[in-house]
Design a protein around this motif. Structure first.
Motif: not given
Length: 426
Positions: A133-135, A108-124, A168-175
């Protein structure tokens, strides 16, 4: 625990379509210290930035990898080995060399404030392999965790029509939406509509009541109750309705700015931690009048954000501190259960694996070398292997048997936080 398992499964804890999940939660033992299986430190130290340190980490929802954030504005992605860790159960000492290298680096270009995964992330399903990310001084970025490419950006503008960064950053439960915390504002972006379209909600009422200051952390209830908790550097935590951001009530009691909030697995309790505050506070959100209990951790003298986590079964909470210890607490009673030395410096993040009896820790803090004109070597930072590092840990399970002769129950594994030997189990 059946209801808690079902709740977690509905909300991404076990939503892995690649066949990696188990049919039931592992029952981990917390009276016995876990053992280290993997360790990473050297790759975070470079000649250009020898003072680099870790700031936090999070497992992916499918448990296939974890993401670590460091002071050099880099996010490092590590995949879990096929066996999920070392298979012999002996553990490893603190090695000088890293167990393996990061699979992906995102700069990232600047300091990372927060990060989060997509709630239904799957390698398949590669389309779901993303994280946000929030920067500082940048819009919200959505990154592809497979290729490292930037998928899209979500830009918020202030009254002067200038880009403002989310804290801060976050996905809602539905994604389907991204919620982001700003200075006295919550902005909501539609995941499928990147750009500058967003809904804006002030956390201050017309009578100046509500939440003021930087909104540094947020968390959604895991039971799909539509409740959202938002922590502020104004030492308050607000509970909102997700659909219209109606403020339900404000919790007061943190000694410092709130840096982390997390709901219990049943959604009835909320745990909050603050900067330079030695206690994690437990709130019953059905009453919200008084604190249920406090959980101690050594954070009264550090400005760092120290992240805690609740195990998949919802019974125990683990947190680090500036003393390098990880403390385990029983959430039904609020009593301390055990602890172990995870690093020689500040353990700023602890994260349980979503379905395996494993956890990850990150540690580190900024150091300043004292200039010495007579000896230039003294100006260099001499870091030990268990400083500014990431470690993976495996917990013993309830149905495991222990053989004292093969080293599994060695003193290094059966020591509590006071340093006293525990009774070897057979």
């Amino acid at each position: 625990m059946g209801e808690e398992e079902a709740v977690a499964e509905e909300n991404g804890g076990l939503k892995v379509e690649s066949g990696e999940q188990n049919s039931s939660w592992p029952t981990m033992r917390f009276d016995v210290s876990p053992y280290r299986t993997h360790h990473f430190s050297k790759q975070f130290r470079t000649a250009r930035n020898p003072n680099n340190f870790l700031k936090g980490l999070k497992w992916s929802p499918d448990g296939s990898c974890f993401l670590a954030s460091s002071e050099d504005n880099t996010l490092s992605l590590f995949h879990l080995p096929q066996d999920g860790g070392d298979s012999n159960g002996y553990g490893v000492p603190v090695p000088e060399e890293d167990s393996y290298g990061a699979s992906l680096l995102v700069n990232e270009g600047e300091s990372v404030y927060d990060f989060c995964w997509y709630p239904y992330m799957s390698v398949s399903d590669p389309l779901t392999c993303v994280f946000a990310t929030s920067t500082r001084d940048h819009p919200i970025h959505l990154w592809d965790s497979t290729s490292g490419e930037l998928r899209c950006t979500y830009r918020a503008y202030d009254a002067m029509d200038e880009i403002t960064a989310a804290f801060s950053v976050g996905f809602n439960p539905d994604g389907t939406k991204i919620f982001a915390g700003y200075n006295s504002f919550i902005r909501v972006f539609d995941l499928h509509r990147p750009g500058r379209d967003f809904g804006q909600y002030s956390t201050l009422q017309k009578n100046k009541e509500g939440q003021a200051g930087i909104l540094s952390t947020l968390a959604f209830s895991p039971t799909n109750s539509g409740m959202l908790a938002v922590g502020s550097y104004g030492q308050t935590t607000g509970i909102y309705r997700e659909d219209n951001m109606e403020l339900l009530y404000v919790l007061h009691g943190q000694e410092g700015g709130v840096t982390h909030v997390q709901f219990s697995k049943d959604g009835n309790y909320l745990y909050t931690g603050g900067r330079k505050d030695p206690y994690i506070l437990c709130w019953d959100i059905r009453k919200s009048v008084e604190i249920v209990y406090k959980l101690y951790r050594a954070t009264e003298n550090t400005n760092q954000r120290v992240f805690f986590d609740i195990e998949p079964c919802g019974r125990h909470l683990a947190t680090g501190g500036q003393d390098g210890l990880v403390h385990m607490y029983d959430l039904q009673t609020g009593n301390w259960v055990s602890g172990y030395q995870a690093a020689s410096d500040t353990v700023n993040a602890f994260s349980f694996h979503p379905y395996l009896p494993m956890a990850a820790t990150s540690s580190g803090h900024r150091r300043f070398a004292i200039p010495d004109d007579d000896d230039e070597d003294k100006n260099d930072l001499q870091l030990k292997a268990d400083e500014n590092c990431v470690s993976l840990w495996s917990f013993y399970e309830e149905n495991n048997t222990y053989d004292e002769n093969n080293g599994v129950t060695s003193k290094s594994h059966l020591q509590n936080v006071t340093g006293e030997e525990e009774i070897a189990l057979t």
